[in-house]
Scaffold this active site. Sequence first.
Site, PDB file in Angstrom:
ATOM      1  N   ARG A 167      20.835  15.513  -5.936  1.00  0.00           N
ATOM      2  CA  ARG A 167      21.458  14.318  -5.576  1.00  0.00           C
ATOM      3  C   ARG A 167      21.806  13.523  -6.950  1.00  0.00           C
ATOM      4  O   ARG A 167      21.112  13.974  -8.310  1.00  0.00           O
ATOM      5  CB  ARG A 167      20.167  13.359  -5.184  1.00  0.00           C
ATOM      6  N   PRO A 190       1.049  -1.545  -0.041  1.00  0.00           N
ATOM      7  CA  PRO A 190       0.303   0.170   0.211  1.00  0.00           C
ATOM      8  C   PRO A 190       1.042   1.459   0.124  1.00  0.00           C
ATOM      9  O   PRO A 190       2.033   1.964   0.973  1.00  0.00           O
ATOM     10  CB  PRO A 190      -0.836   0.314   0.911  1.00  0.00           C
ATOM     11  N   GLU A 191       0.658   2.135  -0.925  1.00  0.00           N
ATOM     12  CA  GLU A 191       1.222   3.077  -0.855  1.00  0.00           C
ATOM     13  C   GLU A 191       0.829   4.696  -0.407  1.00  0.00           C
ATOM     14  O   GLU A 191      -0.981   4.328   0.593  1.00  0.00           O
ATOM     15  CB  GLU A 191       1.636   3.752  -2.594  1.00  0.00           C
ATOM     16  N   HIS A 226      -4.990 -16.286   9.362  1.00  0.00           N
ATOM     17  CA  HIS A 226      -3.886 -15.322   9.484  1.00  0.00           C
ATOM     18  C   HIS A 226      -4.424 -14.117  10.270  1.00  0.00           C
ATOM     19  O   HIS A 226      -3.703 -12.925   9.762  1.00  0.00           O
ATOM     20  CB  HIS A 226      -3.667 -14.659   7.720  1.00  0.00           C
TER      21      HIS A 226
END
Length: 284
Positions: free
Chosen positions: A155, A2-3, A93
């Site tokens: 960067r 999940p984001e 689970h």
Amino acid sequence: MPELPEVETVRRTLIELVAGKRIQSVTVKLPRIIQRPAETEQFADALAGHTIQTVERRGKFLRIILDGLVLVSHLRMEGRYGVFPSDEPVELHTHVIFHFEDGTDLRYKDVRQFGTMHLFTAGQDLELPPLNKLGIEPLEPDFTVELLRSKLEKRATKIKPLLLNQEHIVGLGNIYVDEALFLARIHPERSPSSLKPAEWKRLYKAIRSTLAHAVEAGGSSIKSYVNGQGEMGMFQHQLLVYGKKDEPCPNCSRPIYKFVVGGRGTHICSKCQTLEEAGQLKAK
């Protein structure tokens, strides 16, 4: 995994389901889920008698705010929460159960067993791991194109791995980075120093719009993600390039190309997203 949009959706549904509920007891069936404190008995004892006030989010982490405590939870690959009557059979689970005084449970289920929980006293959680090194929030008002550029421009890494790095900008995973880079017409292997001001602006807008639309749609159910009410997200039906290998680009109809960047499967249109470095034009 999940984001940001999926975790934000879970946060919103959990508030509706658990805010105001008082914990009677906690059952921990898989001790390794609990990362702090070291003993699961301490975890359960500390939470008993506390009331959930709200649920917040930091990056891909949930912050369950109680009276005097903060529970930081990461869903990892397939973790999910659900609220059930206490007398309903517990599904396989299910590893952590929060028993409420009103006869309901908040149950954490995780087939892959990669999820984590950290318990802190209020005020500690943002100063200690796992939250203390997280980067900027892309949906907050203080996220600007200038801030994005200042964080990334110098960067020495390709732009896609930088966007995936949670110490720079939080909540972006593989799906939404591919989508945002496509909308911004930026090749994922570009160096940040090569991006022009107009491209930074496009990238900023693409990140914000992609995440905002995904949150509105309840996230993307690519695999097993559901929200706190067991509902799937719908943003996968709006994806432009992710998971669309060999399908026509929505802009130019060239087939979507899939390759690997920084160890992650990556989807682009090689015509709309060219690799331009030092004045040389390349196409995948």
